[in-house]
Design a protein around this motif. Structure first.
Motif, short mmCIF file in Angstrom:
data_model
loop_
_atom_site.label_atom_id
_atom_site.label_comp_id
_atom_site.label_asym_id
_atom_site.label_seq_id
_atom_site.Cartn_x
_atom_site.Cartn_y
_atom_site.Cartn_z
N PHE A 9 0.83 -1.21 0.00
CA PHE A 9 0.00 0.00 0.00
C PHE A 9 0.87 1.26 0.00
O PHE A 9 0.65 2.19 -0.79
CB PHE A 9 -0.93 0.01 1.22
CG PHE A 9 -1.52 1.36 1.51
CD1 PHE A 9 -2.49 1.91 0.68
CD2 PHE A 9 -1.10 2.09 2.63
CE1 PHE A 9 -3.03 3.17 0.95
CE2 PHE A 9 -1.63 3.34 2.89
CZ PHE A 9 -2.59 3.88 2.06
N ILE A 36 -3.80 -4.94 -2.47
CA ILE A 36 -4.47 -3.66 -2.24
C ILE A 36 -5.98 -3.87 -2.16
O ILE A 36 -6.66 -3.30 -1.29
CB ILE A 36 -4.12 -2.64 -3.36
CG1 ILE A 36 -2.62 -2.32 -3.35
CG2 ILE A 36 -4.95 -1.37 -3.21
CD1 ILE A 36 -2.13 -1.64 -2.11
N HIS A 37 -6.50 -4.69 -3.06
CA HIS A 37 -7.95 -4.97 -3.06
C HIS A 37 -8.36 -5.64 -1.75
O HIS A 37 -9.40 -5.28 -1.16
CB HIS A 37 -8.30 -5.85 -4.25
CG HIS A 37 -9.75 -6.22 -4.32
ND1 HIS A 37 -10.73 -5.28 -4.57
CD2 HIS A 37 -10.40 -7.42 -4.16
CE1 HIS A 37 -11.91 -5.88 -4.56
NE2 HIS A 37 -11.73 -7.18 -4.31
N GLU A 40 -8.42 -3.07 1.05
CA GLU A 40 -9.60 -2.22 0.98
C GLU A 40 -10.84 -2.95 1.47
O GLU A 40 -11.69 -2.37 2.17
CB GLU A 40 -9.81 -1.73 -0.46
CG GLU A 40 -8.76 -0.71 -0.91
CD GLU A 40 -8.97 -0.23 -2.33
OE1 GLU A 40 -8.74 0.96 -2.61
OE2 GLU A 40 -9.40 -1.06 -3.18
N GLU A 41 -10.96 -4.23 1.12
CA GLU A 41 -12.12 -5.01 1.57
C GLU A 41 -12.11 -5.17 3.09
O GLU A 41 -13.16 -5.06 3.73
CB GLU A 41 -12.11 -6.40 0.90
CG GLU A 41 -12.60 -6.40 -0.53
CD GLU A 41 -12.89 -7.80 -1.03
OE1 GLU A 41 -12.29 -8.76 -0.47
OE2 GLU A 41 -13.70 -7.94 -1.96
N VAL A 45 -13.15 0.41 2.97
CA VAL A 45 -13.04 1.75 2.38
C VAL A 45 -12.30 1.64 1.06
O VAL A 45 -11.64 0.65 0.77
CB VAL A 45 -12.29 2.73 3.31
CG1 VAL A 45 -13.02 2.92 4.62
CG2 VAL A 45 -10.86 2.25 3.56
N GLN A 46 -12.39 2.71 0.25
CA GLN A 46 -11.62 2.80 -0.98
C GLN A 46 -10.41 3.67 -0.71
O GLN A 46 -10.53 4.83 -0.31
CB GLN A 46 -12.48 3.41 -2.10
CG GLN A 46 -11.78 3.43 -3.46
CD GLN A 46 -12.67 3.98 -4.57
OE1 GLN A 46 -13.78 4.44 -4.31
NE2 GLN A 46 -12.18 3.93 -5.80
N LEU A 47 -9.23 3.11 -0.91
CA LEU A 47 -7.99 3.82 -0.61
C LEU A 47 -7.47 4.62 -1.79
O LEU A 47 -6.78 5.62 -1.61
CB LEU A 47 -6.91 2.82 -0.17
CG LEU A 47 -7.22 2.04 1.13
CD1 LEU A 47 -6.18 0.94 1.34
CD2 LEU A 47 -7.24 2.98 2.32
N THR A 58 -7.43 8.51 -1.87
CA THR A 58 -8.65 9.17 -1.40
C THR A 58 -8.32 9.86 -0.07
O THR A 58 -7.26 9.61 0.52
CB THR A 58 -9.75 8.13 -1.17
OG1 THR A 58 -9.33 7.22 -0.15
CG2 THR A 58 -10.07 7.36 -2.45
N GLY A 61 -7.55 7.37 2.33
CA GLY A 61 -6.28 6.75 1.98
C GLY A 61 -5.10 7.57 2.47
O GLY A 61 -4.10 7.03 2.94
#
Length: 298
Positions: A9, A36-37, A40-41, A45-47, A58, A61
């Motif tokens: 990350f 990375i996916h 995020e899961e 959140v969406q990073l 984001t 992020g």
């Protein structure tokens, strides 16, 4: 959450590109994307968001990046401290310094130190004045050579190691190139080659010119000593550089002339974070440097 996910990350956040991050990590791009996916899961959140060909953090992020860097830095220091506890002579020193000191000073002092402590490793980080202070505060480096030495900083303390004279550097065919010493005012009609904003030598030169009664006309700007020196040698203008930045050989070299009115100097200091104890091996190096420069001042 796995430690590997944090490493991936942070690398993607710094490179803003999965492919470039994967190349630097020496792993497949798909492996980085998958980690990375999964991160995020797990966080929910969406990073990152896509921005053209690059990835952009984001807001959440950006927040997570700050914390992740602290975690990884603390972990790195823990590993180093364990190794030092087992054998201080096998430790690592994380040292920062500006580019201008990398030509002669840093190789010289590290070489002398390694004669006494041959198994100590060094991790170098070059940077400008603000970034060196930031890296000390964040704990990314243990010690840093810096010019000038900051005073009254909340998180950083240090001491001056030496004071160095700045010389006028001129094209080899300049009318003043053969002089032993000149007044800076004699360069008032010249174009100057200066460091870009953010480099500590720039305000030193600017202030000296103002003291000499003129505002320097900037013809070119650069970000490395070699660039400044090369442009001057090629006849693109004049500048002021510290003597240790002029230890070079080659066909294209500028003339060096002492400036006596005003005399221009810079101080070089050694800083550390005042809220954290230095690792054992860095403490040994710190004492070595204080003694090394004290002997040469006498």
């Amino acid at each position: 959450m796995e430690l590997r996910q944090l490493y991936y990350f942070v690398k993607v956040a710094k490179k803003e590109h999965v492919t470039q991050a994967a190349e630097e990590l020496h792993v497949a791009q798909s492996a980085v994307s998958r980690q990375i996916h999964q991160l995020e899961e797990e966080l929910g959140v969406q990073l990152f968001i896509q921005k053209g060909r690059n990835l952009q953090l984001t807001p959440v992020g950006q927040l997570f990046l700050k914390r992740a860097e602290v975690v990884l830095t603390d972990l790195e220091r823990a590993v180093v401290e364990i190794h030092e506890f087992m054998d201080p002579e096998m430790g690592e020193i994380r040292l920062g310094f500006p580019h201008s000191l990398g030509i002669q000073l840093i190789p010289q002092v590290v070489s002398e130190f390694r004669k006494l402590h041959p198994n100590v490793r060094f991790k170098f980080k070059q940077g400008m004045y603000p970034s060196l202070i930031r890296d000390i505060v964040k704990g990314e480096i243990d010690l840093a050579f810096i010019s000038p030495c900051p005073e009254g900083h909340e998180h950083v303390s240090g001491e001056i190691l030496l004071t160095e004279e700045l010389f006028a550097v001129l094209p080899p065919n300049h009318p003043l190139a053969g002089e032993h010493a000149i007044e800076l005012q004699k360069l008032k009609d010249e174009e100057f080659v200066l460091f870009s904003d953010g480099y500590s030598l720039r305000p030193l030169v600017w202030k000296a010119c103002l003291e000499a009664g003129f505002t320097p006309r900037i013809g070119f700007e650069g970000e490395e000593t070699e660039t400044i020196r090369g442009l001057v040698a090629a006849g693109m203008g004049v500048s002021l550089l510290p003597e240790m930045a002029l230890y070079q050989t080659g066909p294209l070299q500028p003339a060096k002339v002492r400036v006596h009115s005003p005399q221009v100097t810079r101080t070089i200091g050694l800083i550390r974070r005042n809220t954290q104890k230095l690792p054992s091996v860095a403490k040994v190096f710190h004492k070595f440097l204080i003694d090394y420069f004290a002997e040469r001042q006498n």
